[in-house]
Design a protein around this motif. Structure first.
Motif, PDB file in Angstrom:
ATOM      1  N   TRP A   1       8.658  -3.018  -6.782  1.00 25.82           N
ATOM      2  CA  TRP A   1       9.692  -2.406  -5.932  1.00 25.82           C
ATOM      3  C   TRP A   1      10.818  -3.398  -5.669  1.00 25.82           C
ATOM      4  CZ3 TRP A   1      10.967  -4.358  -1.115  1.00 25.82           C
ATOM      5  CH2 TRP A   1      11.835  -3.583  -0.339  1.00 25.82           C
ATOM      6  N   LYS A   2      10.464  -4.632  -5.356  1.00 26.74           N
ATOM      7  CA  LYS A   2      11.485  -5.652  -5.097  1.00 26.74           C
ATOM      8  C   LYS A   2      12.385  -5.839  -6.310  1.00 26.74           C
ATOM      9  CE  LYS A   2      12.263 -10.519  -4.076  1.00 26.74           C
ATOM     10  NZ  LYS A   2      11.675 -11.879  -4.051  1.00 26.74           N
ATOM     11  N   ALA A   3      11.787  -5.893  -7.495  1.00 22.44           N
ATOM     12  CA  ALA A   3      12.576  -6.067  -8.717  1.00 22.44           C
ATOM     13  C   ALA A   3      13.523  -4.892  -8.933  1.00 22.44           C
ATOM     14  CB  ALA A   3      11.640  -6.229  -9.912  1.00 22.44           C
TER      15      ALA A   3
ATOM     16  N   ILE B   1      10.142   3.520  -0.487  1.00 24.28           N
ATOM     17  CA  ILE B   1       9.186   3.555   0.622  1.00 24.28           C
ATOM     18  C   ILE B   1       8.855   4.974   1.046  1.00 24.28           C
ATOM     19  CG2 ILE B   1       8.818   2.894   3.036  1.00 24.28           C
ATOM     20  CD1 ILE B   1      10.350   0.332   2.474  1.00 24.28           C
ATOM     21  N   VAL B   2       9.871   5.848   1.060  1.00 23.65           N
ATOM     22  CA  VAL B   2       9.623   7.247   1.426  1.00 23.65           C
ATOM     23  C   VAL B   2       9.898   8.119   0.201  1.00 23.65           C
ATOM     24  CG1 VAL B   2      10.153   9.112   3.040  1.00 23.65           C
ATOM     25  CG2 VAL B   2      10.255   6.740   3.819  1.00 23.65           C
ATOM     26  N   GLY B   3       9.044   8.004  -0.803  1.00 21.58           N
ATOM     27  CA  GLY B   3       9.150   8.874  -1.963  1.00 21.58           C
ATOM     28  C   GLY B   3      10.206   8.457  -2.966  1.00 21.58           C
ATOM     29  N   PRO B   4      10.893   9.436  -3.581  1.00 21.86           N
ATOM     30  CA  PRO B   4      11.804   9.146  -4.696  1.00 21.86           C
ATOM     31  C   PRO B   4      13.209   8.723  -4.286  1.00 21.86           C
ATOM     32  CG  PRO B   4      11.679  11.504  -4.363  1.00 21.86           C
ATOM     33  CD  PRO B   4      10.709  10.888  -3.383  1.00 21.86           C
ATOM     34  N   ASN B   5      13.518   8.786  -2.991  1.00 23.31           N
ATOM     35  CA  ASN B   5      14.887   8.524  -2.551  1.00 23.31           C
ATOM     36  C   ASN B   5      15.004   7.192  -1.811  1.00 23.31           C
ATOM     37  OD1 ASN B   5      15.881  11.095  -3.472  1.00 23.31           O
ATOM     38  ND2 ASN B   5      14.920  12.032  -1.679  1.00 23.31           N
ATOM     39  N   PHE B   6      15.948   6.377  -2.239  1.00 21.64           N
ATOM     40  CA  PHE B   6      16.259   5.124  -1.554  1.00 21.64           C
ATOM     41  C   PHE B   6      16.791   5.449  -0.160  1.00 21.64           C
ATOM     42  CE2 PHE B   6      19.145   1.583  -0.537  1.00 21.64           C
ATOM     43  CZ  PHE B   6      18.335   0.491  -0.791  1.00 21.64           C
ATOM     44  N   SER B   7      16.349   4.684   0.841  1.00 20.33           N
ATOM     45  CA  SER B   7      16.726   4.991   2.222  1.00 20.33           C
ATOM     46  C   SER B   7      16.935   3.720   3.029  1.00 20.33           C
ATOM     47  CB  SER B   7      15.646   5.849   2.896  1.00 20.33           C
ATOM     48  OG  SER B   7      14.502   5.055   3.191  1.00 20.33           O
ATOM     49  N   VAL B   8      17.308   3.918   4.288  1.00 19.92           N
ATOM     50  CA  VAL B   8      17.507   2.791   5.189  1.00 19.92           C
ATOM     51  C   VAL B   8      16.202   2.031   5.415  1.00 19.92           C
ATOM     52  CG1 VAL B   8      17.121   4.075   7.336  1.00 19.92           C
ATOM     53  CG2 VAL B   8      18.679   2.107   7.333  1.00 19.92           C
TER      54      VAL B   8
ATOM     55  N   LYS C   1       0.828  -1.208   0.000  1.00 18.30           N
ATOM     56  CA  LYS C   1       0.000   0.000   0.000  1.00 18.30           C
ATOM     57  C   LYS C   1       0.861   1.256   0.000  1.00 18.30           C
ATOM     58  CE  LYS C   1      -3.742   2.295   2.525  1.00 18.30           C
ATOM     59  NZ  LYS C   1      -4.655   2.221   3.707  1.00 18.30           N
ATOM     60  N   GLN C   2       1.937   1.254   0.796  1.00 21.45           N
ATOM     61  CA  GLN C   2       2.814   2.419   0.862  1.00 21.45           C
ATOM     62  C   GLN C   2       3.507   2.673  -0.472  1.00 21.45           C
ATOM     63  OE1 GLN C   2       3.163   4.800   2.827  1.00 21.45           O
ATOM     64  NE2 GLN C   2       5.134   5.726   2.291  1.00 21.45           N
ATOM     65  N   LEU C   3       3.747   1.609  -1.222  1.00 22.35           N
ATOM     66  CA  LEU C   3       4.454   1.727  -2.497  1.00 22.35           C
ATOM     67  C   LEU C   3       3.529   2.051  -3.670  1.00 22.35           C
ATOM     68  CD1 LEU C   3       6.850  -1.304  -1.989  1.00 22.35           C
ATOM     69  CD2 LEU C   3       7.556   1.101  -2.136  1.00 22.35           C
ATOM     70  N   THR C   4       2.247   2.172  -3.396  1.00 21.96           N
ATOM     71  CA  THR C   4       1.279   2.426  -4.470  1.00 21.96           C
ATOM     72  C   THR C   4       1.626   3.675  -5.267  1.00 21.96           C
ATOM     73  OG1 THR C   4      -0.472   1.379  -3.173  1.00 21.96           O
ATOM     74  CG2 THR C   4      -1.163   2.780  -5.001  1.00 21.96           C
ATOM     75  N   HIS C   5       2.061   4.727  -4.575  1.00 17.48           N
ATOM     76  CA  HIS C   5       2.372   5.990  -5.245  1.00 17.48           C
ATOM     77  C   HIS C   5       3.808   6.436  -4.985  1.00 17.48           C
ATOM     78  CE1 HIS C   5      -1.835   6.365  -6.283  1.00 17.48           C
ATOM     79  NE2 HIS C   5      -2.180   6.259  -5.012  1.00 17.48           N
ATOM     80  N   ASN C   6       4.671   5.504  -4.573  1.00 14.55           N
ATOM     81  CA  ASN C   6       6.053   5.850  -4.252  1.00 14.55           C
ATOM     82  C   ASN C   6       7.026   4.925  -4.969  1.00 14.55           C
ATOM     83  OD1 ASN C   6       5.669   7.978  -2.211  1.00 14.55           O
ATOM     84  ND2 ASN C   6       4.755   6.345  -0.984  1.00 14.55           N
ATOM     85  N   GLN C   7       8.080   5.498  -5.522  1.00 16.81           N
ATOM     86  CA  GLN C   7       9.123   4.684  -6.141  1.00 16.81           C
ATOM     87  C   GLN C   7       9.842   3.853  -5.089  1.00 16.81           C
ATOM     88  OE1 GLN C   7      12.177   6.948  -8.115  1.00 16.81           O
ATOM     89  NE2 GLN C   7      13.279   5.128  -8.824  1.00 16.81           N
TER      90      GLN C   7
END
Length: 208
Positions: free
Chosen positions: A196-198, A160-167, A152-158
């Motif tokens: 997202w996993k791919a 988890i927290v938007g466009p930037n890869f994070s911890v 659900k969180q990834l529905t509109h996000n590249q």
């Protein structure tokens, strides 16, 4: 006062918390010596280990002042402060807060339930855990709820927290990869999670 430096990391490559640190350091381009211990043989329960590092956990970061840092996220924060150029804990006030929130949620709602299913349900894990089979059974449906939450969180996000890869993504991908230990696959209808996993799996750091 001399700057405190990182000397080495004591870890076990099979442990998910150790993998979180390795991926984090790979994202930063940081190289550091790793010393392996055999947790299935109980090396981390030995008196000399606990007296030296202060805990029975891995990973452990040994510092130049003779002290030791434990807990994977604490270790990651040490390196984040030393190498802020590629921020993995967020860039803005809001993003830092969201990364912290989702990193913790991925621990509590996905990584830990998977670990509880494994450690309390697999007979081989008796060397690590005083097992309670009912706790393993109780956590199995929580794993699926956690996957639904992430999707659900990834529905509109590249990421988890938007466009930037994070911890937060690091904790999540380690958890998702850890599903194999309890023989759970991501349901096909969780398409945003699968995409997202791919995407994340293509990052060179994931093989660290």
């Amino acid at each position: 006062m001399d700057r405190i430096k990182a000397l080495r990391i004591i870890e076990n490559r099979a442990a998910p918390n150790c993998r979180r640190v390795r991926i984090f350091l790979a994202e930063k381009g940081i190289e550091i010596p790793y010393d392996q211990i055999d947790i299935m043989a109980g090396d981390h329960f030995k008196t000399e280990y606990r007296e030296k590092v202060g805990t029975y956990r891995v990973p452990v970061l040994e510092l130049s002042d003779g002290s030791f840092l434990t807990e994977s996220i604490a270790i990651c924060r040490f390196f984040e402060m030393e190498n802020p150029e590629i921020p993995l804990f967020g860039r803005t006030q809001l993003e830092v807060s969201l990364v912290e929130m989702w990193q913790r949620r991925m621990e509590f709602e996905l990584l830990w339930p998977i670990a509880f299913v494994l450690r309390h349900g697999n007979p081989k894990m008796t060397v690590l855990e005083d097992q309670c089979e009912a706790w393993s059974v109780a956590n199995r449906p929580r794993v699926l709820v956690g996957l639904e939450t992430l999707n659900k969180q990834l529905t509109h996000n590249q990421f988890i927290v938007g466009p930037n890869f994070s911890v937060a993504d690091i904790t999540a991908i380690v958890a998702v990869n850890f599903l194999r230990t309890i023989r759970v696959e991501i349901p096909e209808h969780l398409e945003f999670l699968l995409n997202w996993k791919a995407t994340v799996s293509q990052r060179s750091s994931i093989g660290a």
